[in-house]
Write a protein that holds these residues in place. Structure first.
Motif, PDB file in Angstrom:
ATOM      1  N   ASP A 180       0.833  -1.205   0.000  1.00  0.00           N
ATOM      2  CA  ASP A 180       0.000   0.000   0.000  1.00  0.00           C
ATOM      3  C   ASP A 180       0.867   1.254   0.000  1.00  0.00           C
ATOM      4  O   ASP A 180       0.535   2.254  -0.656  1.00  0.00           O
ATOM      5  CB  ASP A 180      -0.910   0.005   1.227  1.00  0.00           C
ATOM      6  N   THR A 185       2.258   2.070  -3.446  1.00  0.00           N
ATOM      7  CA  THR A 185       1.238   2.713  -4.276  1.00  0.00           C
ATOM      8  C   THR A 185       1.122   4.193  -3.926  1.00  0.00           C
ATOM      9  O   THR A 185       1.030   5.054  -4.812  1.00  0.00           O
ATOM     10  CB  THR A 185      -0.118   2.017  -4.097  1.00  0.00           C
ATOM     11  N   LEU A 186       1.127   4.492  -2.629  1.00  0.00           N
ATOM     12  CA  LEU A 186       1.044   5.884  -2.190  1.00  0.00           C
ATOM     13  C   LEU A 186       2.260   6.669  -2.645  1.00  0.00           C
ATOM     14  O   LEU A 186       2.138   7.824  -3.101  1.00  0.00           O
ATOM     15  CB  LEU A 186       0.912   5.936  -0.664  1.00  0.00           C
ATOM     16  N   ASP A 244       4.120   6.178  -5.268  1.00  0.00           N
ATOM     17  CA  ASP A 244       3.995   6.448  -6.705  1.00  0.00           C
ATOM     18  C   ASP A 244       3.015   7.586  -6.970  1.00  0.00           C
ATOM     19  O   ASP A 244       3.256   8.451  -7.826  1.00  0.00           O
ATOM     20  CB  ASP A 244       3.538   5.182  -7.434  1.00  0.00           C
ATOM     21  N   ASP A 245       1.913   7.598  -6.230  1.00  0.00           N
ATOM     22  CA  ASP A 245       0.927   8.667  -6.408  1.00  0.00           C
ATOM     23  C   ASP A 245       1.507  10.018  -6.013  1.00  0.00           C
ATOM     24  O   ASP A 245       1.329  11.020  -6.732  1.00  0.00           O
ATOM     25  CB  ASP A 245      -0.321   8.361  -5.581  1.00  0.00           C
ATOM     26  N   LEU A 246       2.216  10.055  -4.892  1.00  0.00           N
ATOM     27  CA  LEU A 246       2.796  11.318  -4.446  1.00  0.00           C
ATOM     28  C   LEU A 246       3.896  11.793  -5.391  1.00  0.00           C
ATOM     29  O   LEU A 246       4.027  12.999  -5.661  1.00  0.00           O
ATOM     30  CB  LEU A 246       3.331  11.178  -3.023  1.00  0.00           C
ATOM     31  N   ALA A 276       3.966  11.335  -8.567  1.00  0.00           N
ATOM     32  CA  ALA A 276       3.268  11.907  -9.726  1.00  0.00           C
ATOM     33  C   ALA A 276       2.760  13.311  -9.410  1.00  0.00           C
ATOM     34  O   ALA A 276       2.836  14.215 -10.254  1.00  0.00           O
ATOM     35  CB  ALA A 276       2.111  10.996 -10.130  1.00  0.00           C
ATOM     36  N   ARG A 277       2.269  13.509  -8.204  1.00  0.00           N
ATOM     37  CA  ARG A 277       1.790  14.838  -7.809  1.00  0.00           C
ATOM     38  C   ARG A 277       2.944  15.831  -7.736  1.00  0.00           C
ATOM     39  O   ARG A 277       2.796  17.006  -8.103  1.00  0.00           O
ATOM     40  CB  ARG A 277       1.071  14.764  -6.461  1.00  0.00           C
ATOM     41  N   ARG A 292       0.876  14.356   2.132  1.00  0.00           N
ATOM     42  CA  ARG A 292      -0.512  14.238   1.702  1.00  0.00           C
ATOM     43  C   ARG A 292      -1.247  15.541   1.962  1.00  0.00           C
ATOM     44  O   ARG A 292      -2.058  15.975   1.129  1.00  0.00           O
ATOM     45  CB  ARG A 292      -1.189  13.064   2.403  1.00  0.00           C
ATOM     46  N   TYR A 322       0.164  17.987  -0.886  1.00  0.00           N
ATOM     47  CA  TYR A 322      -0.148  17.743  -2.297  1.00  0.00           C
ATOM     48  C   TYR A 322      -1.596  17.343  -2.552  1.00  0.00           C
ATOM     49  O   TYR A 322      -2.121  17.624  -3.639  1.00  0.00           O
ATOM     50  CB  TYR A 322       0.787  16.664  -2.859  1.00  0.00           C
ATOM     51  N   GLU A 323      -2.246  16.711  -1.591  1.00  0.00           N
ATOM     52  CA  GLU A 323      -3.631  16.301  -1.816  1.00  0.00           C
ATOM     53  C   GLU A 323      -4.620  17.368  -1.366  1.00  0.00           C
ATOM     54  O   GLU A 323      -5.682  17.522  -1.973  1.00  0.00           O
ATOM     55  CB  GLU A 323      -3.927  14.990  -1.081  1.00  0.00           C
TER      56      GLU A 323
END
Length: 334
Positions: free
Chosen positions: A153, A156-157, A159-161, A163-164, A297, A300-301
């Motif tokens: 998990d 995955t996080l 990789d998402d961060l 990309a952001r 998070r 960026y989120e």
């Protein structure tokens, strides 16, 4: 942005006089607080704003706990009852509480002597032991152990961060540090994936957010432990380790191990915790830090930058802790 509280409607519910001044208290990330001066004295007005903890039932539970702790001599600042005897005032759909104003200041670990570090550890131990006396045991008995984060998990996080970070424009120094730490953390997790700890250890009632901004000092002595919003049932020893990692982290991301040792030596007898319990907690909190990216998070989120100043030291700590794992463990168990 400041949101002025409805002082007229609130003060009519208390025997606290009329407002003379009301200033926002800047410290704190999740709730809004105000330094209130009235014709009757000085107060701290808290607007319970965090949606995770702002329901009146949870707030009343916190209030009852702090009053019981105060009765045992723990330094806290219980809320004042209103004219109707209630400690929560709901106005316009928002929950407020009025507390006595506590003169004091916040002190980070760098400002504490070794003796003061011991007193801090003993204080948290007393809090944990006292909560066991005043809070319901059946809630603790029903608590289920929490699973530790799974590396899959976290990958995955990451990789998402990443990309952001790449999409953020204009790129800045925070983006550069974030990218470096994310790549570094992925490598560390790949290397240590087989060290994922089992579920959490023995649970008990804890403050839930014990850090420098929630302890007020008067001179060298703690005057009040504040902000009990996260009161709940969690692994007690993990709170002790987590708090030490905040109090005693240096700007370069290393822990002041002599101070952590003094703190832990005083915590263990006060809380009735064993060295093996602390060793297991060190492992779980280390793993938590390896897998945790809440500051990134937020940035960026959510576009929330309030935690950004903490990121350099906190992100460096996870790396240093991995390198100095045995020394950290020894500091909490010796």
């Amino acid at each position: 942005m400041n949101h002025a509280p409805p002082l007229g409607a609130l003060l009519r519910r208390y025997a606290a006089g009329s407002a003379l001044s009301c200033e926002p208290v800047d410290q704190g990330l999740l709730n809004r607080g105000y330094r209130l001066r009235t014709t009757r004295g000085r107060y701290f007005l808290k607007h319970h704003f965090d949606p995770d903890t702002a329901d009146p039932v949870s707030i009343v539970r916190q209030h009852r706990a702090t009053q019981r702790l105060a009765d045992l001599g723990v330094p806290v600042a219980p809320p004042l009852p209103g004219r109707d005897g209630r400690t929560v005032a709901v106005v316009g759909g928002h929950a407020y509480a009025l507390h006595p104003w506590v003169d004091g200041r916040h002190r980070h670990g760098a400002q504490l002597t070794a003796g003061a570090c011991g007193r801090l550890g003993a204080l948290l131990g007393v809090v944990h032991a006292s909560l066991e006396r005043v809070m319901p045991a059946h809630t603790r008995a029903r608590a289920t152990p929490a699973e530790s984060p799974a590396p899959a998990d976290t990958f995955t996080l990451i990789d998402d961060l990443l990309a952001r970070v790449r999409r953020h424009r204009p790129a800045d120094s925070f983006d550069e540090l974030a990218r470096h730490r994310l790549l570094e953390r992925r490598t560390l997790l790949e290397r240590h994936a087989d060290r994922r700890p089992p579920h959490s250890g023995p649970v008990g009632w804890v403050h839930g957010d014990f850090h420098p901004f929630n302890v007020l000092y008067r001179g060298d002595a703690p005057a009040a432990i504040v902000d009990w919003d996260r009161l709940g049932v969690q692994p007690r020893a993990e709170e002790a380790v987590r708090a030490a990692a905040i109090f005693f982290v240096r700007p370069d991301g290393t822990l002041d191990l002599p101070k952590a040792r003094a703190y832990a030596r005083a915590y263990r007898p006060a809380a009735g915790a064993t060295p093996s319990e602390l060793a297991a907690a060190v492992h779980r909190v280390w793993w938590e830090r390896l897998n945790d990216f809440w500051m990134l998070r937020w940035h960026y989120e959510r576009g929330d930058t309030r935690a950004d100043p903490q990121f350099p030291a906190a992100s460096a700590l996870a790396v240093w802790w991995t390198q100095e794992y045995d020394a950290v463990c020894d500091a909490f168990t010796d």
